[in-house]
Design a protein around this motif. Structure first.
Motif, PDB file in Angstrom:
ATOM      1  N   UNK A   5    -159.223 -88.125  93.680  1.00 33.69           N
ATOM      2  CA  UNK A   5    -160.060 -87.730  92.559  1.00 33.69           C
ATOM      3  C   UNK A   5    -159.196 -87.645  91.307  1.00 33.69           C
ATOM      4  N   UNK A   6    -159.772 -87.940  90.175  1.00 31.53           N
ATOM      5  CA  UNK A   6    -159.033 -87.918  88.915  1.00 31.53           C
ATOM      6  C   UNK A   6    -158.541 -86.523  88.576  1.00 31.53           C
ATOM      7  N   UNK A   7    -159.339 -85.502  88.850  1.00 33.80           N
ATOM      8  CA  UNK A   7    -158.947 -84.128  88.549  1.00 33.80           C
ATOM      9  C   UNK A   7    -158.813 -83.364  89.859  1.00 33.80           C
ATOM     10  N   UNK A   8    -157.605 -82.888  90.165  1.00 32.10           N
ATOM     11  CA  UNK A   8    -157.395 -82.231  91.456  1.00 32.10           C
ATOM     12  C   UNK A   8    -157.903 -80.796  91.522  1.00 32.10           C
ATOM     13  N   UNK A   9    -158.549 -80.308  90.478  1.00 30.00           N
ATOM     14  CA  UNK A   9    -159.029 -78.930  90.471  1.00 30.00           C
ATOM     15  C   UNK A   9    -157.955 -77.992  89.974  1.00 30.00           C
ATOM     16  N   UNK A  10    -157.790 -76.869  90.652  1.00 31.12           N
ATOM     17  CA  UNK A  10    -156.826 -75.875  90.187  1.00 31.12           C
ATOM     18  C   UNK A  10    -155.398 -76.193  90.590  1.00 31.12           C
ATOM     19  N   UNK A  11    -155.211 -77.086  91.555  1.00 32.33           N
ATOM     20  CA  UNK A  11    -153.837 -77.433  91.932  1.00 32.33           C
ATOM     21  C   UNK A  11    -153.300 -78.495  90.969  1.00 32.33           C
ATOM     22  N   UNK A  12    -152.008 -78.468  90.685  1.00 27.48           N
ATOM     23  CA  UNK A  12    -151.444 -79.458  89.759  1.00 27.48           C
ATOM     24  C   UNK A  12    -151.341 -80.838  90.410  1.00 27.48           C
ATOM     25  N   UNK A  13    -151.259 -81.866  89.582  1.00 27.46           N
ATOM     26  CA  UNK A  13    -150.999 -83.209  90.083  1.00 27.46           C
ATOM     27  C   UNK A  13    -149.631 -83.200  90.762  1.00 27.46           C
ATOM     28  N   UNK A  14    -149.478 -84.006  91.790  1.00 24.37           N
ATOM     29  CA  UNK A  14    -148.202 -84.108  92.500  1.00 24.37           C
ATOM     30  C   UNK A  14    -147.593 -85.482  92.239  1.00 24.37           C
ATOM     31  N   UNK A  15    -146.392 -85.696  92.775  1.00 22.05           N
ATOM     32  CA  UNK A  15    -145.741 -86.996  92.658  1.00 22.05           C
ATOM     33  C   UNK A  15    -146.638 -88.085  93.245  1.00 22.05           C
ATOM     34  N   UNK A  16    -147.310 -87.776  94.343  1.00 17.39           N
ATOM     35  CA  UNK A  16    -148.193 -88.745  94.999  1.00 17.39           C
ATOM     36  C   UNK A  16    -149.412 -89.086  94.150  1.00 17.39           C
ATOM     37  N   UNK A  17    -149.752 -88.233  93.207  1.00 19.34           N
ATOM     38  CA  UNK A  17    -150.901 -88.457  92.317  1.00 19.34           C
ATOM     39  C   UNK A  17    -150.538 -89.223  91.052  1.00 19.34           C
ATOM     40  N   UNK A  18    -149.316 -89.700  90.952  1.00 20.28           N
ATOM     41  CA  UNK A  18    -148.841 -90.327  89.714  1.00 20.28           C
ATOM     42  C   UNK A  18    -149.685 -91.527  89.287  1.00 20.28           C
ATOM     43  N   UNK A  19    -150.342 -92.203  90.227  1.00 19.06           N
ATOM     44  CA  UNK A  19    -151.148 -93.377  89.883  1.00 19.06           C
ATOM     45  C   UNK A  19    -152.477 -93.024  89.228  1.00 19.06           C
ATOM     46  N   UNK A  44    -142.578 -74.818  77.998  1.00 21.27           N
ATOM     47  CA  UNK A  44    -143.390 -73.618  78.149  1.00 21.27           C
ATOM     48  C   UNK A  44    -144.721 -73.802  77.451  1.00 21.27           C
ATOM     49  N   UNK A  45    -145.705 -73.068  77.892  1.00 18.69           N
ATOM     50  CA  UNK A  45    -147.025 -73.119  77.301  1.00 18.69           C
ATOM     51  C   UNK A  45    -147.965 -72.232  78.091  1.00 18.69           C
ATOM     52  N   UNK A  46    -149.180 -72.137  77.641  1.00 19.12           N
ATOM     53  CA  UNK A  46    -150.186 -71.311  78.311  1.00 19.12           C
ATOM     54  C   UNK A  46    -150.503 -71.862  79.699  1.00 19.12           C
ATOM     55  N   UNK A  47    -150.947 -70.982  80.543  1.00 18.11           N
ATOM     56  CA  UNK A  47    -151.353 -71.348  81.888  1.00 18.11           C
ATOM     57  C   UNK A  47    -152.500 -72.363  81.842  1.00 18.11           C
ATOM     58  N   UNK A  52    -146.923 -78.346  84.902  1.00 22.14           N
ATOM     59  CA  UNK A  52    -146.464 -78.756  86.228  1.00 22.14           C
ATOM     60  C   UNK A  52    -146.908 -80.176  86.542  1.00 22.14           C
ATOM     61  N   UNK A  53    -148.129 -80.519  86.191  1.00 20.13           N
ATOM     62  CA  UNK A  53    -148.623 -81.883  86.406  1.00 20.13           C
ATOM     63  C   UNK A  53    -147.806 -82.891  85.608  1.00 20.13           C
ATOM     64  N   UNK A  54    -147.477 -82.550  84.377  1.00 16.66           N
ATOM     65  CA  UNK A  54    -146.664 -83.421  83.531  1.00 16.66           C
ATOM     66  C   UNK A  54    -145.308 -83.695  84.183  1.00 16.66           C
ATOM     67  N   UNK A  55    -144.703 -82.664  84.722  1.00 20.31           N
ATOM     68  CA  UNK A  55    -143.401 -82.832  85.382  1.00 20.31           C
ATOM     69  C   UNK A  55    -143.550 -83.612  86.684  1.00 20.31           C
ATOM     70  N   UNK A  56    -144.471 -83.175  87.555  1.00 21.10           N
ATOM     71  CA  UNK A  56    -144.617 -83.781  88.885  1.00 21.10           C
ATOM     72  C   UNK A  56    -145.070 -85.238  88.838  1.00 21.10           C
ATOM     73  N   UNK A  57    -146.102 -85.530  88.080  1.00 20.68           N
ATOM     74  CA  UNK A  57    -146.706 -86.864  88.096  1.00 20.68           C
ATOM     75  C   UNK A  57    -146.295 -87.740  86.926  1.00 20.68           C
ATOM     76  N   UNK A  58    -145.599 -87.163  85.932  1.00 19.97           N
ATOM     77  CA  UNK A  58    -145.189 -87.950  84.770  1.00 19.97           C
ATOM     78  C   UNK A  58    -143.696 -88.108  84.636  1.00 19.97           C
ATOM     79  N   UNK A  59    -142.963 -87.002  84.657  1.00 17.67           N
ATOM     80  CA  UNK A  59    -141.513 -87.030  84.429  1.00 17.67           C
ATOM     81  C   UNK A  59    -140.741 -87.453  85.682  1.00 17.67           C
ATOM     82  N   UNK A  60    -141.038 -86.820  86.823  1.00  9.25           N
ATOM     83  CA  UNK A  60    -140.285 -87.137  88.051  1.00  9.25           C
ATOM     84  C   UNK A  60    -140.350 -88.614  88.436  1.00  9.25           C
ATOM     85  N   UNK A  61    -141.525 -89.268  88.360  1.00 11.08           N
ATOM     86  CA  UNK A  61    -141.540 -90.702  88.680  1.00 11.08           C
ATOM     87  C   UNK A  61    -140.625 -91.530  87.773  1.00 11.08           C
TER      88      UNK A  61
END
Length: 74
Positions: A5-19, A44-47, A52-61
């Motif tokens: 799904x495009x939006x994982x809900x309350x959990x952040x995107x992961x490395x596996x969701x990078x596509x 840093x920023x608001x909750x 986390x999604x930016x780091x996991x699915x954007x930066x780490x790849x």
């Protein structure tokens, strides 16, 4: 086959969701360059803004593609 799904809900995107993670190309590019230039970068920023999604699915790849960096989890 697992349905993605495009939006994982309350959990952040992961490395596996990078596509399916998109719309933050400028943020990814800017933060990747900044990490390459500086010894310490603090994100840093608001909750719920997607840090986390930016780091996991954007930066780490990006860094896993590079031979100059080896990301690790703490």
């Amino acid at each position: 086959m697992k349905k993605s799904y495009r939006y994982p809900g309350t959990k952040p995107f992961s490395f596996e969701d990078r596509n399916i993670f998109f719309g933050r190309k400028g943020d990814i590019q800017h933060l990747t360059q900044l990490i390459g230039l500086e010894q310490l970068v603090v994100l840093f920023g608001k909750s719920g803004l997607g840090k986390t999604s930016l780091i996991n699915a954007g930066i780490l790849p990006k860094f896993k593609e590079s031979e100059n960096y080896k990301p690790f989890y703490i």
